[in-house]
Design an enzyme around this catalytic site. Structure first.
Site, mmCIF file in Angstrom:
data_model
loop_
_atom_site.group_PDB
_atom_site.id
_atom_site.type_symbol
_atom_site.label_atom_id
_atom_site.label_comp_id
_atom_site.label_asym_id
_atom_site.label_seq_id
_atom_site.Cartn_x
_atom_site.Cartn_y
_atom_site.Cartn_z
ATOM 1 N N ALA A 63 72.759 94.837 80.809
ATOM 2 C CA ALA A 63 73.139 93.688 79.983
ATOM 3 C C ALA A 63 72.432 92.463 80.563
ATOM 4 O O ALA A 63 72.059 92.450 81.744
ATOM 5 C CB ALA A 63 74.649 93.511 80.015
ATOM 6 N N GLY A 108 74.152 98.330 81.718
ATOM 7 C CA GLY A 108 74.224 98.624 80.277
ATOM 8 C C GLY A 108 73.180 99.631 79.816
ATOM 9 O O GLY A 108 73.379 100.298 78.798
HETATM 10 N N1 CAA Z 1 69.196 90.695 82.632
HETATM 11 C C1 CAA Z 1 68.349 89.667 82.426
HETATM 12 N N2 CAA Z 1 67.055 89.669 82.823
HETATM 13 C C2 CAA Z 1 66.618 90.768 83.469
HETATM 14 C C3 CAA Z 1 67.453 91.869 83.726
HETATM 15 C C4 CAA Z 1 68.800 91.813 83.270
HETATM 16 N N3 CAA Z 1 69.656 92.843 83.410
HETATM 17 N N4 CAA Z 1 66.738 92.809 84.396
HETATM 18 C C5 CAA Z 1 65.488 92.294 84.543
HETATM 19 N N5 CAA Z 1 65.427 91.056 83.986
HETATM 20 C C6 CAA Z 1 64.269 90.148 83.950
HETATM 21 C C7 CAA Z 1 64.049 89.471 85.289
HETATM 22 O O1 CAA Z 1 64.891 88.359 85.428
HETATM 23 C C8 CAA Z 1 62.598 89.113 85.188
HETATM 24 O O2 CAA Z 1 62.462 87.969 84.403
HETATM 25 P P1 CAA Z 1 61.446 86.763 84.855
HETATM 26 O O3 CAA Z 1 60.099 87.421 84.878
HETATM 27 O O4 CAA Z 1 61.627 85.753 83.785
HETATM 28 O O5 CAA Z 1 61.889 86.349 86.213
HETATM 29 C C9 CAA Z 1 61.990 90.275 84.412
HETATM 30 O O6 CAA Z 1 63.089 90.914 83.730
HETATM 31 C C10 CAA Z 1 61.346 91.309 85.307
HETATM 32 O O7 CAA Z 1 62.290 91.693 86.282
HETATM 33 P P2 CAA Z 1 61.959 91.711 87.861
HETATM 34 O O8 CAA Z 1 60.923 90.688 88.194
HETATM 35 O O9 CAA Z 1 63.249 91.669 88.592
HETATM 36 O O10 CAA Z 1 61.280 93.164 87.967
HETATM 37 P P3 CAA Z 1 61.263 94.131 89.221
HETATM 38 O O11 CAA Z 1 60.339 95.231 88.898
HETATM 39 O O12 CAA Z 1 61.015 93.361 90.487
HETATM 40 O O13 CAA Z 1 62.761 94.703 89.350
HETATM 41 C C11 CAA Z 1 64.789 95.679 88.449
HETATM 42 C C12 CAA Z 1 63.260 95.528 88.329
HETATM 43 C C13 CAA Z 1 65.112 96.460 89.736
HETATM 44 C C14 CAA Z 1 65.288 96.441 87.259
HETATM 45 C C15 CAA Z 1 65.427 94.264 88.533
HETATM 46 O O14 CAA Z 1 64.928 93.480 87.450
HETATM 47 C C16 CAA Z 1 66.913 94.285 88.430
HETATM 48 O O15 CAA Z 1 67.584 94.575 89.419
HETATM 49 N N6 CAA Z 1 67.453 93.951 87.238
HETATM 50 C C17 CAA Z 1 68.876 93.858 87.049
HETATM 51 C C18 CAA Z 1 69.505 95.244 86.954
HETATM 52 C C19 CAA Z 1 71.000 95.120 86.823
HETATM 53 O O16 CAA Z 1 71.687 94.644 87.708
HETATM 54 N N7 CAA Z 1 71.548 95.590 85.671
HETATM 55 C C20 CAA Z 1 72.964 95.525 85.408
HETATM 56 C C21 CAA Z 1 73.291 94.305 84.619
HETATM 57 S S1 CAA Z 1 75.025 94.043 84.459
HETATM 58 C C22 CAA Z 1 75.511 95.022 83.176
HETATM 59 O O17 CAA Z 1 74.754 95.771 82.603
HETATM 60 C C23 CAA Z 1 76.964 94.908 82.820
HETATM 61 C C24 CAA Z 1 77.469 95.871 81.816
HETATM 62 O O18 CAA Z 1 77.799 96.986 82.119
HETATM 63 C C25 CAA Z 1 77.685 95.431 80.466
#
Ligand code: CAA
Length: 257
Positions: A63, A108
């Site tokens: 999400a 998500g």
């Molecule tokens: N929400 C919003 N933006 C996200 C995102 C997310 N879940 N995941 C990645 N992005 C964005 C980053 O902010 C980044 O944007 P910018 O370039 O504008 O900074 C872009 O996507 C690329 O991401 P990274 O630079 O972080 O890429 P990476 O290869 O270094 O890392 C990753 C990849 C490990 C997936 C890392 O992006 C990450 O940890 N993302 C979050 C994963 C996460 O925690 N997901 C759970 C969300 S909570 C949820 O889902 C609740 C629910 O159950 C409803």
């Protein structure tokens, strides 16, 4: 649609979540568009769906954390309900849905894949529920579906520890049915979808309903659910065609509905 692509390939519909700048993260608009896309699927001409993410890095990275960061309790609950409603629609959709997980399936994204009937993934796929590390619980069904899919102990370990797992571990745990090199994933999903689509559509739908509905109740009630759906297949053109082909020793079958 800005973030969802839909393509019809014969009997198979392919839904692609396409928000590469955020690794296909689910914000409210993506959820709304996914909801509308599911509603628009023509069930007369479509027998199976494939759900995937655009690009070769991410299925869905969760999400949208930026959107969630300032939500109130009530807004958080409403956001969870929005996701849950769409995912439950997919889970109970009359035809099978295959998740072709082409990279990150976190939060998500893992939850979305689990609302599909079958998951296959690429070798670079990563699954997990990182929410506890963000100060929240999984909110789109992860606490429920992960425990039901891989067992309570493993699910608790992953969720409490916010521990992501790679494709090989997901396979060992039964979270995915198979792992493919990235460039072979969609072909494998399409082959699986074609294998499902060649069978009798009413029978396949009734199989999905019997399995899903039966898992919600005890065995005595589940068997009654199966009996009803089994009975409903009789007198259909496809039952006549399927059994007729066997009795006539005919390989070609022409299922129509
Ligand atoms: N929400 C919003 N933006 C996200 C995102 C997310 N879940 N995941 C990645 N992005 C964005 C980053 O902010 C980044 O944007 P910018 O370039 O504008 O900074 C872009 O996507 C690329 O991401 P990274 O630079 O972080 O890429 P990476 O290869 O270094 O890392 C990753 C990849 C490990 C997936 C890392 O992006 C990450 O940890 N993302 C979050 C994963 C996460 O925690 N997901 C759970 C969300 S909570 C949820 O889902 C609740 C629910 O159950 C409803």
């Amino acid at each position: 649609m800005e973030f969802i692509c839909y393509e019809q390939k014969g009997f198979v519909g392919v839904i692609t979540i396409n928000r590469p700048k955020a690794l296909n993260a689910l914000n409210s608009q993506v959820l709304e568009e996914l909801d509308q896309t599911i509603d628009a699927v023509d069930l007369e001409s479509t027998r199976c769906l494939i759900l995937t993410g655009a690009g070769d890095k991410s299925f869905v990275a969760g999400a949208d954390i930026a959107e969630m960061s300032n939500l109130t309790k009530a807004e958080g609950e409403a956001f969870g309900k929005k996701g849950n409603d769409v995912f439950r629609k997919l889970e109970t959709f009359p035809i099978p849905v295959i998740a072709a997980v082409n990279g990150f399936a976190l939060g998500g994204g893992c939850e979305l894949s689990m609302s599909c009937d079958i998951r296959i993934c690429s070798e670079n796929a990563m699954f997990g529920q990182p929410e506890a590390g963000l100060g929240i619980t999984p909110g789109f069904g992860g606490t429920q579906r992960l425990a039901r899919t891989i067992g309570v102990g493993k699910a608790k370990e992953m969720i409490y520890g916010a521990r992501n797992i790679k494709a090989d571990e997901a396979y060992r745990l039964g979270l995915v049915n198979a792992v493919y090199p990235q460039e072979e994933l969609m072909a494998a999903a399409e082959k699986m979808a074609a294998g499902i689509s060649k069978n009798a559509p009413i029978a396949v739908r009734n199989c999905k309903k019997a399995i899903n509905d039966g898992l919600q109740v005890d065995m005595d009630q589940a068997i009654v659910i199966e009996e009803k759906l089994f009975g409903d297949c009789f007198e259909t053109a496809d039952q006549k065609e399927g059994m007729g082909a066997f009795l006539e020793k005919r390989k070609e079958k022409n299922f129509i509905n």
